[in-house]
Enzyme design. Structure first.
Site, PDB file in Angstrom:
ATOM      1  N   ARG A 152      51.346 -42.791  44.875  1.00  8.34           N
ATOM      2  CA  ARG A 152      50.230 -42.070  45.867  1.00  8.34           C
ATOM      3  C   ARG A 152      49.694 -42.828  46.407  1.00  8.34           C
ATOM      4  O   ARG A 152      49.084 -43.771  46.008  1.00  8.34           O
ATOM      5  CB  ARG A 152      50.009 -40.449  44.601  1.00  8.34           C
ATOM      6  CG  ARG A 152      50.971 -39.757  43.682  1.00  8.34           C
ATOM      7  CD  ARG A 152      50.266 -39.254  42.687  1.00  8.34           C
ATOM      8  NE  ARG A 152      50.657 -38.476  41.551  1.00  8.34           N
ATOM      9  CZ  ARG A 152      51.354 -38.864  41.071  1.00  8.34           C
ATOM     10  NH1 ARG A 152      51.001 -39.723  40.021  1.00  8.34           N
ATOM     11  NH2 ARG A 152      52.329 -37.401  39.295  1.00  8.34           N
ATOM     12  N   LYS A 176      47.730 -40.492  37.828  1.00  3.62           N
ATOM     13  CA  LYS A 176      46.472 -38.706  36.783  1.00  3.62           C
ATOM     14  C   LYS A 176      46.782 -39.156  35.572  1.00  3.62           C
ATOM     15  O   LYS A 176      47.243 -38.907  35.151  1.00  3.62           O
ATOM     16  CB  LYS A 176      47.332 -37.815  37.269  1.00  3.62           C
ATOM     17  CG  LYS A 176      47.671 -37.383  39.613  1.00  3.62           C
ATOM     18  CD  LYS A 176      47.868 -36.787  39.299  1.00  3.62           C
ATOM     19  CE  LYS A 176      48.568 -35.860  41.006  1.00  3.62           C
ATOM     20  NZ  LYS A 176      49.584 -33.902  41.097  1.00  3.62           N
ATOM     21  N   HIS A 246      52.506 -39.171  51.401  1.00  6.25           N
ATOM     22  CA  HIS A 246      53.451 -38.263  50.259  1.00  6.25           C
ATOM     23  C   HIS A 246      54.753 -38.224  51.222  1.00  6.25           C
ATOM     24  O   HIS A 246      55.671 -38.079  50.170  1.00  6.25           O
ATOM     25  CB  HIS A 246      52.571 -37.295  50.267  1.00  6.25           C
ATOM     26  CG  HIS A 246      52.699 -36.333  48.836  1.00  6.25           C
ATOM     27  ND1 HIS A 246      52.113 -36.872  47.462  1.00  6.25           N
ATOM     28  CD2 HIS A 246      53.532 -35.507  48.469  1.00  6.25           C
ATOM     29  CE1 HIS A 246      52.774 -36.701  46.722  1.00  6.25           C
ATOM     30  NE2 HIS A 246      53.140 -36.088  46.815  1.00  6.25           N
ATOM     31  N   ARG A 249      56.045 -41.345  50.060  1.00 11.27           N
ATOM     32  CA  ARG A 249      57.195 -40.951  48.066  1.00 11.27           C
ATOM     33  C   ARG A 249      58.144 -39.989  48.045  1.00 11.27           C
ATOM     34  O   ARG A 249      59.565 -40.922  47.281  1.00 11.27           O
ATOM     35  CB  ARG A 249      55.310 -40.653  48.024  1.00 11.27           C
ATOM     36  CG  ARG A 249      55.874 -40.541  46.292  1.00 11.27           C
ATOM     37  CD  ARG A 249      54.272 -39.846  45.693  1.00 11.27           C
ATOM     38  NE  ARG A 249      54.555 -38.671  44.594  1.00 11.27           N
ATOM     39  CZ  ARG A 249      54.292 -39.475  43.759  1.00 11.27           C
ATOM     40  NH1 ARG A 249      54.434 -40.683  42.989  1.00 11.27           N
ATOM     41  NH2 ARG A 249      54.676 -38.587  41.993  1.00 11.27           N
ATOM     42  N   HIS A 272      55.915 -38.428  36.746  1.00 12.34           N
ATOM     43  CA  HIS A 272      55.632 -36.984  36.939  1.00 12.34           C
ATOM     44  C   HIS A 272      55.602 -36.704  35.423  1.00 12.34           C
ATOM     45  O   HIS A 272      56.186 -37.708  34.521  1.00 12.34           O
ATOM     46  CB  HIS A 272      57.160 -36.462  37.292  1.00 12.34           C
ATOM     47  CG  HIS A 272      56.858 -36.524  38.892  1.00 12.34           C
ATOM     48  ND1 HIS A 272      58.347 -36.706  39.340  1.00 12.34           N
ATOM     49  CD2 HIS A 272      56.065 -36.295  40.198  1.00 12.34           C
ATOM     50  CE1 HIS A 272      58.036 -36.178  41.010  1.00 12.34           C
ATOM     51  NE2 HIS A 272      56.390 -36.408  40.932  1.00 12.34           N
ATOM     52  N   TYR A 281      64.019 -33.271  44.025  1.00  8.59           N
ATOM     53  CA  TYR A 281      65.153 -34.460  44.874  1.00  8.59           C
ATOM     54  C   TYR A 281      66.369 -34.087  44.471  1.00  8.59           C
ATOM     55  O   TYR A 281      67.341 -34.927  45.283  1.00  8.59           O
ATOM     56  CB  TYR A 281      64.015 -35.857  44.473  1.00  8.59           C
ATOM     57  CG  TYR A 281      63.187 -35.957  44.704  1.00  8.59           C
ATOM     58  CD1 TYR A 281      62.734 -36.278  45.940  1.00  8.59           C
ATOM     59  CD2 TYR A 281      62.137 -36.281  43.331  1.00  8.59           C
ATOM     60  CE1 TYR A 281      61.346 -36.048  46.054  1.00  8.59           C
ATOM     61  CE2 TYR A 281      60.620 -36.554  43.917  1.00  8.59           C
ATOM     62  CZ  TYR A 281      60.091 -36.696  45.939  1.00  8.59           C
ATOM     63  OH  TYR A 281      58.995 -36.263  45.886  1.00  8.59           O
TER      64      TYR A 281
END
Length: 300
Positions: A152, A176, A246, A249, A272, A281
Site C-alpha cells: 500500500r 494495517k 492502488h 497494487r 490481507h 483477483y
C-alpha cells in the site's frame, strides 16, 4: 458538534488509536463518519441522548446519504464505524443496547479491480526515461517498489532503511494494525534500493536516514507525492482512467494470479486479513481465461 457526544467520541477514538493501534488515517476516517452522523442527529432529532438513539434514526441517516448520491461502499464504511462506536459504548456501560445491531448494510455491486497490462508496465520501466537526479531516482523507485511488492502507498512512505535485508533479498513492511510482513525482492530491486540509500547519503548530507524515501530536501515523502508520481508516469503508457498507487497494487496481484500464483500466497503478500479480500483477483483471472477461450477455441 455540541458537547453532547464529544466526550464519548473522543474516548472511543482514543481506544482505537492507543489500544487497537489503528493508523492515524483510519482513526481520522472514523472521526469524520461519527461527526457526520451526530451532526445529522442534532439537526434532525434535536441531539438525543446516546441511550435514546434508535435504529430508525440511523436508517434515516443512511437514507439521507443514499439520497445525496453516496455509494454503497462508503455507506457501509460509515455503518461499520457506527457499529464499532456503539459496541464500545456497550462495553463501557454507557448504553445497554446498540441501535445498529439489526441494520442491514446495503449490497455492493462487485467491481473488478482495475489494473495495468504487463506490457504497459514493461514499457514504463524499460523505455520511459526518468531524470538522473535524486528526484528521478526517487520517482522510479516508488513505481518499482509498488509494482514489485504490491504494498500500500501508506506502507511505502513509512518504509525505513533498516527494513531492507540485502543478504536475504527481503523487505519488512508494517501494514494495517502495525502487522508486520516480510516481502521477497528481486535481486535487481534489492540492489536498486541499496544504491538509492548510498546515493541519498552522498548527495543530501541532511537527509532523513531513518526513512527510505525522501524528497530533494532530504525530508520524508508523503502519500500525495507518491500518488502524483504514479499518475504522471502511468499516463505515459496506459489510457485507463484511474492511475493510482492502488492500481499498481491491483496490477501486482492480478499479474501473479494470471501466472498461476496460489491464492493464499497472494493474500500473504498483500497483507490481507482474510481470503475474501483477495478472491476478487480470481475474477480477473477467469475473465482472462474466457477471453483466451473466445479467441482461441474453434468452437467458442
Amino acid at each position: 458538534m455540541a458537547v453532547t457526544y464529544q466526550s464519548s467520541i473522543t474516548a472511543f477514538l482514543d481506544s482505537l488509536q492507543y489500544e487497537k493501534r489503528y493508523s492515524p488515517n483510519t482513526v481520522s476516517s472514523y472521526r469524520n463518519d461519527l461527526m457526520q452522523f451526530f451532526d445529522f442527529l442534532e439537526i434532525q432529532f434535536d441531539h438525543p441522548a446516546l441511550t435514546d438513539i434508535s435504529s430508525a434514526m440511523a436508517r434515516t441517516w443512511m437514507a439521507s446519504l443514499k439520497d445525496a448520491g453516496i455509494g454503497a461502499k462508503s455507506i457501509n464504511r460509515k455503518l461499520s464505524a457506527l457499529k464499532s462506536f456503539f459496541k464500545y459504548q456497550m462495553k463501557t456501560g454507557i448504553i445497554s443496547r446498540t441501535p445498529i445491531s439489526n441494520i442491514t448494510a446495503p449490497k455492493m455491486g462487485r467491481k473488478l479491480p482495475v489494473y495495468v497490462e504487463k506490457s504497459d508496465i514493461a514499457t514504463l520501466l524499460t523505455y520511459v526515461e526518468f531524470p538522473s537526479d535524486h528526484k528521478g531516482r526517487t520517482d522510479r523507485l516508488i513505481i518499482e517498489i509498488l509494482y514489485n511488492t504490491g504494498m500500500r502507498v501508506s506502507e511505502l512512505v513509512n518504509l525505513r532503511e533498516s527494513y531492507l535485508d540485502t543478504a536475504n533479498k527481503t523487505l519488512k513492511v508494517l501494514g494495517k494494525g502495525n502487522k508486520e510482513r516480510i516481502l521477497p525482492l528481486s535481486i535487481k530491486l534489492a540492489e536498486s534500493i541499496r544504491e538509492y540509500v548510498s546515493a541519498k547519503r552522498q548527495e543530501i548530507p541532511v537527509a532523513d536516514t531513518v526513512h527510505l524515501l525522501v524528497n530533494k530536501n532530504g525530508q520524508l515523502l508523503n502519500r500525495a507525492y507518491a500518488a502524483q508520481v504514479v499518475k504522471r508516469y502511468l499516463g505515459y503508457v496506459t489510457t485507463i482512467e484511474k492511475k493510482s498507487p492502488h492500481v499498481l497494487r491491483h496490477s501486482f496481484a492480478t499479474h501473479l494470479m494470471n501466472n498461476g500464483a496460489d491464492l493464499n500466497s497472494v493474500k500473504e503478500l498483500l497483507g490481507h486479513a482474510s481470503l475474501a479480500a483477495t478472491q476478487v483477483y480470481t475474477h480477473n483471472t477467469i475473465e482472462k481465461l474466457k477471453d483466451i477461450h473466445q479467441k482461441s477455441h474453434p468452437k467458442a
